[in-house]
Design a protein around this motif. Structure first.
Motif, PDB file in Angstrom:
ATOM      1  N   GLU A  12      46.221  50.349  34.744  1.00  0.00           N
ATOM      2  CA  GLU A  12      44.822  50.683  34.980  1.00  0.00           C
ATOM      3  C   GLU A  12      44.008  49.858  33.993  1.00  0.00           C
ATOM      4  O   GLU A  12      44.341  49.788  32.814  1.00  0.00           O
ATOM      5  N   LEU A  13      42.932  49.231  34.477  1.00  0.00           N
ATOM      6  CA  LEU A  13      42.189  48.328  33.624  1.00  0.00           C
ATOM      7  C   LEU A  13      40.721  48.263  34.016  1.00  0.00           C
ATOM      8  O   LEU A  13      40.345  48.643  35.122  1.00  0.00           O
ATOM      9  N   GLN A  14      39.920  47.815  33.075  1.00  0.00           N
ATOM     10  CA  GLN A  14      38.540  47.449  33.360  1.00  0.00           C
ATOM     11  C   GLN A  14      38.539  45.944  33.593  1.00  0.00           C
ATOM     12  O   GLN A  14      39.055  45.188  32.771  1.00  0.00           O
ATOM     13  N   VAL A  47      46.301  37.711  43.300  1.00  0.00           N
ATOM     14  CA  VAL A  47      45.902  38.777  42.363  1.00  0.00           C
ATOM     15  C   VAL A  47      44.577  38.409  41.709  1.00  0.00           C
ATOM     16  O   VAL A  47      43.684  39.248  41.578  1.00  0.00           O
ATOM     17  N   GLU A  48      44.450  37.164  41.308  1.00  0.00           N
ATOM     18  CA  GLU A  48      43.211  36.712  40.699  1.00  0.00           C
ATOM     19  C   GLU A  48      42.031  36.885  41.669  1.00  0.00           C
ATOM     20  O   GLU A  48      40.954  37.327  41.266  1.00  0.00           O
ATOM     21  N   GLU A  49      42.240  36.592  42.955  1.00  0.00           N
ATOM     22  CA  GLU A  49      41.183  36.768  43.960  1.00  0.00           C
ATOM     23  C   GLU A  49      40.784  38.235  44.086  1.00  0.00           C
ATOM     24  O   GLU A  49      39.595  38.559  44.123  1.00  0.00           O
ATOM     25  N   LEU A  50      41.788  39.124  44.144  1.00  0.00           N
ATOM     26  CA  LEU A  50      41.483  40.550  44.302  1.00  0.00           C
ATOM     27  C   LEU A  50      40.732  41.095  43.088  1.00  0.00           C
ATOM     28  O   LEU A  50      39.751  41.832  43.234  1.00  0.00           O
ATOM     29  N   LEU A  51      41.185  40.736  41.893  1.00  0.00           N
ATOM     30  CA  LEU A  51      40.519  41.236  40.684  1.00  0.00           C
ATOM     31  C   LEU A  51      39.124  40.641  40.523  1.00  0.00           C
ATOM     32  O   LEU A  51      38.198  41.326  40.081  1.00  0.00           O
ATOM     33  N   THR A  52      38.962  39.384  40.885  1.00  0.00           N
ATOM     34  CA  THR A  52      37.640  38.763  40.825  1.00  0.00           C
ATOM     35  C   THR A  52      36.690  39.431  41.813  1.00  0.00           C
ATOM     36  O   THR A  52      35.507  39.626  41.518  1.00  0.00           O
ATOM     37  N   ASN A  53      37.213  39.798  42.987  1.00  0.00           N
ATOM     38  CA  ASN A  53      36.383  40.512  43.963  1.00  0.00           C
ATOM     39  C   ASN A  53      35.935  41.869  43.427  1.00  0.00           C
ATOM     40  O   ASN A  53      34.799  42.289  43.649  1.00  0.00           O
ATOM     41  N   VAL A  54      36.826  42.556  42.724  1.00  0.00           N
ATOM     42  CA  VAL A  54      36.446  43.838  42.113  1.00  0.00           C
ATOM     43  C   VAL A  54      35.334  43.601  41.098  1.00  0.00           C
ATOM     44  O   VAL A  54      34.326  44.310  41.084  1.00  0.00           O
ATOM     45  N   ASP A  60      31.721  45.170  36.268  1.00  0.00           N
ATOM     46  CA  ASP A  60      32.605  45.103  35.098  1.00  0.00           C
ATOM     47  C   ASP A  60      32.932  46.464  34.509  1.00  0.00           C
ATOM     48  O   ASP A  60      33.970  46.650  33.902  1.00  0.00           O
ATOM     49  N   ASP A  61      32.036  47.422  34.668  1.00  0.00           N
ATOM     50  CA  ASP A  61      32.203  48.712  33.994  1.00  0.00           C
ATOM     51  C   ASP A  61      33.210  49.614  34.680  1.00  0.00           C
ATOM     52  O   ASP A  61      33.682  50.585  34.085  1.00  0.00           O
ATOM     53  N   ASN A  62      33.542  49.345  35.911  1.00  0.00           N
ATOM     54  CA  ASN A  62      34.438  50.224  36.662  1.00  0.00           C
ATOM     55  C   ASN A  62      35.898  49.865  36.401  1.00  0.00           C
ATOM     56  O   ASN A  62      36.232  48.728  36.103  1.00  0.00           O
ATOM     57  N   THR A  63      36.731  50.868  36.509  1.00  0.00           N
ATOM     58  CA  THR A  63      38.158  50.636  36.326  1.00  0.00           C
ATOM     59  C   THR A  63      38.816  50.428  37.682  1.00  0.00           C
ATOM     60  O   THR A  63      38.316  50.869  38.715  1.00  0.00           O
ATOM     61  N   CYS A  64      39.948  49.755  37.645  1.00  0.00           N
ATOM     62  CA  CYS A  64      40.753  49.587  38.853  1.00  0.00           C
ATOM     63  C   CYS A  64      42.218  49.714  38.453  1.00  0.00           C
ATOM     64  O   CYS A  64      42.562  49.702  37.271  1.00  0.00           O
TER      65      CYS A  64
END
Length: 173
Positions: A12-14, A47-54, A60-64
């Protein structure tokens, strides 16, 4: 089916720019540990695409939550976030189009907290082949043939004087 613990990773990360590159290295390390070196580049790019989309669409403040599972046949990567807006496949070729190109299948689903975007790749367990050192390849000198050496010379035949046919010429070597 239960996935062995050494074939499952969850964090789990920001999301931030620094965190995306760090997660990329962590994912690559897990794939190396699972002997899936051939999949490192496409999986890490997706993975980089998915995290960049988030980061771009949720903030930035939300966790995923990033989760990687490998069943021995399929590698599944999912990113869950708390954003309400469902992602769309754009024809311009970014984001999910790139994930689609790097995977065998992908999808999205709504959850009570937000959504999950996932992709899979066929990643069969590699065959471990015993590596045996091979003898060195022959060099150029081994391929050159030595010049032919004639050891048995035919006996010289004297020319006949009564016959007007010339004597055969000796063979040149």
């Amino acid at each position: 089916m239960t996935v062995p613990l050494d074939r499952h990773y969850l964090v789990e990360l920001q999301v931030s720019t620094e965190r995306v590159s760090q997660l990329r290295r962590i994912v690559a390390a897990h794939l190396r540990h699972w002997s899936l070196e051939l999949h490192i580049r496409p999986v890490c790019r997706a993975v980089e695409e998915l995290l960049t989309n988030v980061q771009r669409h949720v903030g930035d403040d939300n966790t995923c939550v990033l989760e990687i599972r490998w069943s021995g046949r399929h590698l599944t990567v999912s990113v869950a976030d708390n954003g309400a807006e469902m992602p769309r496949l754009l024809h311009e070729g970014g984001g999910l189009s790139r994930v689609m190109a790097l995977s065998d299948s992908w999808g999205t689903c709504r959850t009570t907290e937000g959504k999950v975007v996932w992709f899979t790749r066929y990643a069969q367990e590699p065959q471990h082949i015993e590596r045996v050192p091979l003898p060195p390849l022959p060099g150029v000198r081994e391929f050159r043939r030595p010049p032919a050496v004639v050891t048995d010379f035919p006996a010289a035949t004297p020319a006949r004087t009564d016959d007007h046919t010339p004597a055969p010429a000796p063979a040149l070597v």
